[in-house]
Design a protein around this motif. Sequence first.
Motif, mmCIF file in Angstrom:
data_model
loop_
_atom_site.group_PDB
_atom_site.id
_atom_site.type_symbol
_atom_site.label_atom_id
_atom_site.label_comp_id
_atom_site.label_asym_id
_atom_site.label_seq_id
_atom_site.Cartn_x
_atom_site.Cartn_y
_atom_site.Cartn_z
ATOM 1 N N HIS A 23 42.950 37.912 27.817
ATOM 2 C CA HIS A 23 42.733 39.095 28.211
ATOM 3 C C HIS A 23 41.684 39.105 28.894
ATOM 4 O O HIS A 23 40.636 39.260 29.056
ATOM 5 N N THR A 24 42.226 39.383 30.316
ATOM 6 C CA THR A 24 41.257 39.351 31.415
ATOM 7 C C THR A 24 40.525 40.495 31.518
ATOM 8 O O THR A 24 41.114 41.471 31.281
ATOM 9 N N PRO A 25 39.193 40.349 32.169
ATOM 10 C CA PRO A 25 38.354 41.623 32.216
ATOM 11 C C PRO A 25 38.735 42.589 33.214
ATOM 12 O O PRO A 25 39.423 42.219 34.129
ATOM 13 N N ILE A 26 38.045 43.746 33.268
ATOM 14 C CA ILE A 26 37.998 44.790 34.446
ATOM 15 C C ILE A 26 36.767 44.508 35.055
ATOM 16 O O ILE A 26 35.627 44.658 34.593
ATOM 17 N N LEU A 27 36.946 44.289 36.271
ATOM 18 C CA LEU A 27 35.811 44.173 37.205
ATOM 19 C C LEU A 27 35.499 45.341 37.972
ATOM 20 O O LEU A 27 36.457 45.989 38.770
ATOM 21 N N ARG A 28 34.257 45.886 37.880
ATOM 22 C CA ARG A 28 34.067 47.344 38.632
ATOM 23 C C ARG A 28 33.611 46.758 40.123
ATOM 24 O O ARG A 28 32.528 45.989 40.324
ATOM 25 N N ALA A 29 34.278 46.943 41.016
ATOM 26 C CA ALA A 29 33.866 46.717 42.696
ATOM 27 C C ALA A 29 33.204 47.513 43.440
ATOM 28 O O ALA A 29 34.174 48.164 44.287
ATOM 29 N N GLU A 30 31.984 47.918 43.402
ATOM 30 C CA GLU A 30 31.349 48.905 43.847
ATOM 31 C C GLU A 30 31.248 48.602 45.635
ATOM 32 O O GLU A 30 31.639 49.851 46.495
ATOM 33 N N LYS A 31 31.216 47.433 45.999
ATOM 34 C CA LYS A 31 31.270 47.050 47.391
ATOM 35 C C LYS A 31 32.878 47.439 47.996
ATOM 36 O O LYS A 31 32.723 47.813 49.246
ATOM 37 N N LEU A 32 33.672 47.348 47.109
ATOM 38 C CA LEU A 32 35.073 47.908 47.953
ATOM 39 C C LEU A 32 34.956 49.454 47.797
ATOM 40 O O LEU A 32 35.903 50.025 48.509
ATOM 41 N N ASP A 33 34.231 50.238 46.838
ATOM 42 C CA ASP A 33 34.230 51.688 46.897
ATOM 43 C C ASP A 33 33.889 52.084 48.522
ATOM 44 O O ASP A 33 34.494 53.223 48.967
ATOM 45 N N GLU A 34 32.892 51.415 49.120
ATOM 46 C CA GLU A 34 32.455 51.596 50.267
ATOM 47 C C GLU A 34 33.542 51.583 51.503
ATOM 48 O O GLU A 34 33.566 52.254 52.341
ATOM 49 N N VAL A 35 34.572 50.757 51.161
ATOM 50 C CA VAL A 35 35.579 50.440 52.077
ATOM 51 C C VAL A 35 36.861 51.423 52.018
ATOM 52 O O VAL A 35 37.252 51.945 52.892
ATOM 53 N N LEU A 36 37.175 51.661 50.560
ATOM 54 C CA LEU A 36 38.374 52.437 50.221
ATOM 55 C C LEU A 36 38.097 53.749 49.970
ATOM 56 O O LEU A 36 38.989 54.685 49.658
ATOM 57 N N LEU A 42 38.973 46.238 39.370
ATOM 58 C CA LEU A 42 40.020 45.144 39.478
ATOM 59 C C LEU A 42 40.458 44.593 38.277
ATOM 60 O O LEU A 42 39.640 44.149 37.413
ATOM 61 N N LYS A 43 41.824 44.255 38.199
ATOM 62 C CA LYS A 43 42.293 43.364 36.820
ATOM 63 C C LYS A 43 42.657 42.143 37.251
ATOM 64 O O LYS A 43 43.809 41.878 37.926
ATOM 65 N N PRO A 44 41.726 41.063 37.382
ATOM 66 C CA PRO A 44 41.798 39.748 38.083
ATOM 67 C C PRO A 44 42.833 38.734 37.134
ATOM 68 O O PRO A 44 42.211 38.124 36.512
ATOM 69 N N GLU A 45 44.025 38.949 37.364
ATOM 70 C CA GLU A 45 44.917 38.074 36.869
ATOM 71 C C GLU A 45 44.940 36.476 37.133
ATOM 72 O O GLU A 45 45.288 35.630 36.539
ATOM 73 N N CYS A 46 44.159 36.441 38.567
ATOM 74 C CA CYS A 46 44.063 35.301 38.886
ATOM 75 C C CYS A 46 42.858 34.439 37.976
ATOM 76 O O CYS A 46 42.877 33.288 38.133
ATOM 77 N N LEU A 47 42.450 34.892 37.076
ATOM 78 C CA LEU A 47 41.413 34.281 36.036
ATOM 79 C C LEU A 47 42.087 33.858 35.014
ATOM 80 O O LEU A 47 41.614 32.972 33.962
#
Length: 320
Positions: A23-36, A42-47
């Motif tokens: 059950h992969t975690p949800i990551l809060r990506a504040e730095k990407l807020d600034e860009v987008l 993020l739902k990182p299935e890469c994990l």
Amino acid sequence: MIELTKFEDVKKARQDFPDYVKHTPILRAEKLDEVLNHKVYLKPECLQTTGSFKVRGATNKILSLTQEEKDKGIIASSSGNHGLGVALSSNMLGVQCTLILPTNAPKTKVDGAKALGANVIQHGFGSIERYKKLYEIMDEEGQTLVHSYNDPVLIAGQGTVGYEIMLDIPDVDVVVVPLGAGGLLAGVCLAVKSMNPNVKVIGVEPEAIPRYTESFKAGHPVEVELKDTLADGLMVTKTGEYTYPLIEKYVDEVVTVSDESIQKALKHTIFKGKVLVEPSAVVGIAAALSNKIQFSTETKVCYVLTGGNIDAEVLNNLIK
């Protein structure tokens, strides 16, 4: 008439494989807020152990097989990540597997599958060539096919990504999903819309291979020309009979993105999101970067990062 995946199938899949799939975690990506310019999750299935969401559908499919089918072994065609998922699942469940991978599959994916005990055969470039070879082997040896997308049991397994998103951020506004042949998006949109029909679901495909965009224009599934793209995990030329109806019913929007925007998104995701991903995983972020999708600053948007299997040399070239 075919029987499509149901939400109950997704819930059952999540109950059946807790020992095999993270059950992969949800990551809060504040730095990407600034860009987008919106709230980025993020739902990182890469994990996942194999570095991709594909292990979900593969595990659900193999768990559904009879003992006789398991004894005969399984076979799958893949551009890489599905093969890794099948290889890991079959290894955990004690089932022999054969994988047909393209000749241009990333070395990290080929080596990973072999390390998990899979019999790897590299053949052709596109999915049509690979499946022709696969069916030849099936006819001779009698393995069971674990399809990479066009299977309702597999779609149920992939749908657990959406199920987990809704459990972890029930107030999410939008879920953005990379779109290849549609197995992941079909499962995710089914789960998300079943749990909250007000959540918007968007699919993003490379503009080089716009199979769903062209299918929706035509009003029915069509096949498009196979072209090269940085998103090697999304290189499929047609939709599936089990995926298209679900996506047509539940997905709010499908957009396309260029390789240039994918490369920019890869850099932002790695350096600002702090997640190592492959190009196919970031097409959603590419869509936001190129203004193909736009949201208000308070909108909560969850991007599914489908995988992180990228060769070091390729990564080095893309982030220069």
